[in-house]
Design an enzyme around this catalytic site. Structure first.
Site, PDB file in Angstrom:
ATOM      1  CG  ASP A 182      95.204  12.323  73.972  1.00 51.17           C
ATOM      2  OD1 ASP A 182      94.581  12.564  72.932  1.00 51.17           O
ATOM      3  OD2 ASP A 182      95.662  13.211  74.715  1.00 51.17           O
ATOM      4  CG  HIS A 230      94.904  16.844  74.534  1.00 52.33           C
ATOM      5  ND1 HIS A 230      94.526  15.592  74.093  1.00 52.33           N
ATOM      6  CD2 HIS A 230      93.906  17.680  74.167  1.00 52.33           C
ATOM      7  CE1 HIS A 230      93.345  15.673  73.502  1.00 52.33           C
ATOM      8  NE2 HIS A 230      92.942  16.936  73.526  1.00 52.33           N
TER       9      HIS A 230
HETATM   10  P1  NAD Z   1      80.834  23.878  73.403  1.00 56.44           P
HETATM   11  O1  NAD Z   1      80.931  25.186  72.660  1.00 56.44           O
HETATM   12  O2  NAD Z   1      79.792  22.914  72.974  1.00 56.44           O
HETATM   13  O3  NAD Z   1      80.612  24.153  74.953  1.00 56.44           O
HETATM   14  C1  NAD Z   1      81.396  25.061  75.659  1.00 56.44           C
HETATM   15  C2  NAD Z   1      80.537  25.641  76.763  1.00 56.44           C
HETATM   16  O4  NAD Z   1      81.342  26.543  77.494  1.00 56.44           O
HETATM   17  C3  NAD Z   1      79.314  26.440  76.251  1.00 56.44           C
HETATM   18  O5  NAD Z   1      78.131  25.946  76.844  1.00 56.44           O
HETATM   19  C4  NAD Z   1      79.613  27.856  76.687  1.00 56.44           C
HETATM   20  O6  NAD Z   1      78.454  28.604  77.043  1.00 56.44           O
HETATM   21  C5  NAD Z   1      80.499  27.604  77.904  1.00 56.44           C
HETATM   22  N1  NAD Z   1      81.280  28.755  78.303  1.00 56.44           N
HETATM   23  C6  NAD Z   1      81.923  29.662  77.547  1.00 56.44           C
HETATM   24  N2  NAD Z   1      82.495  30.591  78.335  1.00 56.44           N
HETATM   25  C7  NAD Z   1      82.215  30.248  79.607  1.00 56.44           C
HETATM   26  C8  NAD Z   1      82.536  30.801  80.862  1.00 56.44           C
HETATM   27  N3  NAD Z   1      83.244  31.921  80.969  1.00 56.44           N
HETATM   28  N4  NAD Z   1      82.068  30.187  81.963  1.00 56.44           N
HETATM   29  C9  NAD Z   1      81.345  29.053  81.882  1.00 56.44           C
HETATM   30  N5  NAD Z   1      80.997  28.488  80.710  1.00 56.44           N
HETATM   31  C10 NAD Z   1      81.435  29.077  79.597  1.00 56.44           C
HETATM   32  O7  NAD Z   1      82.290  23.201  73.351  1.00 56.44           O
HETATM   33  P2  NAD Z   1      82.666  21.696  73.726  1.00 56.44           P
HETATM   34  O8  NAD Z   1      82.568  20.849  72.520  1.00 56.44           O
HETATM   35  O9  NAD Z   1      81.941  21.316  74.959  1.00 56.44           O
HETATM   36  O10 NAD Z   1      84.246  21.863  74.032  1.00 56.44           O
HETATM   37  C11 NAD Z   1      84.677  22.599  75.144  1.00 56.44           C
HETATM   38  C12 NAD Z   1      86.201  22.656  75.201  1.00 56.44           C
HETATM   39  O11 NAD Z   1      86.735  21.353  75.441  1.00 56.44           O
HETATM   40  C13 NAD Z   1      86.854  23.125  73.915  1.00 56.44           C
HETATM   41  O12 NAD Z   1      87.904  24.020  74.223  1.00 56.44           O
HETATM   42  C14 NAD Z   1      87.415  21.867  73.298  1.00 56.44           C
HETATM   43  O13 NAD Z   1      88.498  22.097  72.453  1.00 56.44           O
HETATM   44  C15 NAD Z   1      87.817  21.111  74.540  1.00 56.44           C
HETATM   45  N6  NAD Z   1      88.004  19.669  74.373  1.00 56.44           N
HETATM   46  C16 NAD Z   1      89.032  19.092  75.046  1.00 56.44           C
HETATM   47  C17 NAD Z   1      89.245  17.732  74.963  1.00 56.44           C
HETATM   48  C18 NAD Z   1      90.364  17.074  75.720  1.00 56.44           C
HETATM   49  O14 NAD Z   1      90.721  15.941  75.406  1.00 56.44           O
HETATM   50  N7  NAD Z   1      90.923  17.699  76.724  1.00 56.44           N
HETATM   51  C19 NAD Z   1      88.407  16.940  74.158  1.00 56.44           C
HETATM   52  C20 NAD Z   1      87.363  17.555  73.485  1.00 56.44           C
HETATM   53  C21 NAD Z   1      87.173  18.935  73.588  1.00 56.44           C
HETATM   54  C1  LMR Z   2      90.160  16.005  71.018  1.00 55.16           C
HETATM   55  O1  LMR Z   2      91.252  15.454  71.121  1.00 55.16           O
HETATM   56  O2  LMR Z   2      89.175  15.431  70.498  1.00 55.16           O
HETATM   57  C2  LMR Z   2      89.982  17.382  71.576  1.00 55.16           C
HETATM   58  O3  LMR Z   2      91.177  17.936  71.983  1.00 55.16           O
HETATM   59  C3  LMR Z   2      89.196  18.283  70.676  1.00 55.16           C
HETATM   60  C4  LMR Z   2      89.916  18.657  69.438  1.00 55.16           C
HETATM   61  O4  LMR Z   2      90.015  19.851  69.165  1.00 55.16           O
HETATM   62  O5  LMR Z   2      90.340  17.779  68.693  1.00 55.16           O
END
Ligand code: NAD
Ligand code: LMR
Length: 339
Positions: free
Chosen positions: A172, A199
């Site tokens: 953010d 967030h």
């Molecule tokens: P993704 O599906 O590409 O990757 C997630 C990974 O987690 C996969 O490789 C999966 O195998 C693994 N996984 C699932 N269960 C697991 C477990 N028990 N132990 C270990 N690994 C496990 O998803 P992504 O795009 O990498 O996003 C991941 C998370 O991050 C989502 O919840 C998304 O919303 C969040 N996110 C947060 C922010 C933020 O600003 N905080 C930004 C973007 C995404």
């Molecule tokens: C973001 O802000 O990009 C992450 O929290 C992923 C989402 O779900 O938007």
């Protein structure tokens, strides 16, 4: 106005890897095989504060580790398959958690709760058991709920230290800097917007009035910018059209926040950045967690800064943020107490 030295320190946290005398640490990524996990692991391999990089996922982490391990920096990389979670966590000082499912178009972050809450709960329990002193950086959504989940799990295990649990809200801050700089025609690295609250949509509160480039904004221009910062995640979800949410910008943001935590652990002073932590700021309103500028140190959270002066528009944004945030936090807490 921030004092010149404080501004310099905040500005240092805005660069991906600033170093001074690095005291190096073992860092573990849980979810290292995913869209965020892979580029995040690569960026952590470039971080001079990381001496050992441990990559864990239920799928694919050994392959990612083999690949990343060929990068010619000093750290040693090890990958762990699904049944080796405890080994992945042994001796780690910092754990970054991007494990869990991402959004698809039309979903809110809260729609991820049913899947991600139990993933985060179980990973937090393992950290509490194997690496109870670790600092935990939570990326998995919904952050407003997953951070309370981690805290409650550690509390149940008798190893909770609120100074060591962080929700990563850096994306953010990154977006706010980039989007405001586009309008103000400024250098995004020097356009440091404190983003507070939580967030997700209305819980994301950018304090644009606190910097030179943002304080003159008003009317439609202001409203549009605030909306873009609050809903930047949706922009990416829509553009990826079912293939997930932000991964590359998030990996950058996650690596930058991890570097700030590592520099704090190494004893560097004046490392200040927003993060979602157990906070006294709105405790009187029953809100236990809040993101604001936090000073990081050898024990994690060193000092939680007050919000500073708010404009009338920011007061309104905060008013909209608080009830939603409270609901999200309570949902996370209830999940653990009912587990
Ligand atoms: P993704 O599906 O590409 O990757 C997630 C990974 O987690 C996969 O490789 C999966 O195998 C693994 N996984 C699932 N269960 C697991 C477990 N028990 N132990 C270990 N690994 C496990 O998803 P992504 O795009 O990498 O996003 C991941 C998370 O991050 C989502 O919840 C998304 O919303 C969040 N996110 C947060 C922010 C933020 O600003 N905080 C930004 C973007 C995404
Ligand atoms: C973001 O802000 O990009 C992450 O929290 C992923 C989402 O779900 O938007």
């Amino acid at each position: 106005m921030l004092a010149r030295s404080a501004l310099r320190n905040v500005s240092r946290t805005n660069r991906l890897f600033s170093t001074s005398a690095a005291r190096q640490q073992k860092v573990t990524v849980l979810g290292a095989g995913g869209g965020i996990g892979q580029p995040l692991s690569l960026l952590l391999k470039l971080d001079p504060y990381v001496t050992s990089l441990s990559l864990y996922d239920i799928r694919g982490a050994p392959g990612v580790a083999a690949d990343v391990s060929h990068v010619d920096t000093g750290s040693v990389v090890t990958g762990y398959p699904a049944d080796k979670l405890d080994e992945a966590l042994e001796g780690t000082k910092v754990v970054v958690i991007p494990a869990g499912v991402p959004r698809k178009p039309g979903m809110t972050r809260d729609d991820l709760f049913n899947t991600n809450a139990s993933i985060v709960r179980d990973l937090a329990a393992a950290v509490g058991r194997v690496a109870p002193d670790a600092h935990i950086l939570v990326i998995s959504n919904p952050v407003n709920s997953t951070v309370p989940i981690v805290s409650e799990v550690l509390q149940k295990a008798g190893v909770y230290d609120p100074r060591r649990v962080f929700g990563v809200t850096t994306l953010d801050v990154v977006r706010a800097a980039r989007f405001l700089a586009e309008i103000a025609d400024s250098n995004p690295q020097e356009t440091i917007v404190p983003v507070v609250g939580g967030h997700s949509g209305p819980t994301i509160v950018p304090l644009l009035s606190q910097l030179e480039q943002g304080k003159g904004l008003a009317g439609e221009g202001y409203d549009k910018l605030v909306h873009r910062i609050q809903f930047g995640g949706d922009e990416v979800v829509k553009a990826k059209d079912g293939a997930g949410s932000a991964t590359l910008s998030m990996a950058y943001a996650g690596a930058r926040f991890a570097n700030a935590v590592l520099r704090g652990l190494a004893g560097e002073k004046g490392i200040v950045t927003p993060t979602f932590v157990k906070s006294p700021l709105f405790e009187d309103k029953g809100i236990e967690y809040f993101s604001s500028n936090v000073e990081l140190g050898v024990n994690g959270v060193e000092k939680i800064h007050p919000l500073g002066p708010l404009s009338a528009s920011e007061e309104k944004l905060l008013e909209a943020c608080l009830p939603e945030l409270k609901k999200n936090i309570e949902k996370g807490k209830a999940f653990v107490s009912q587990s």
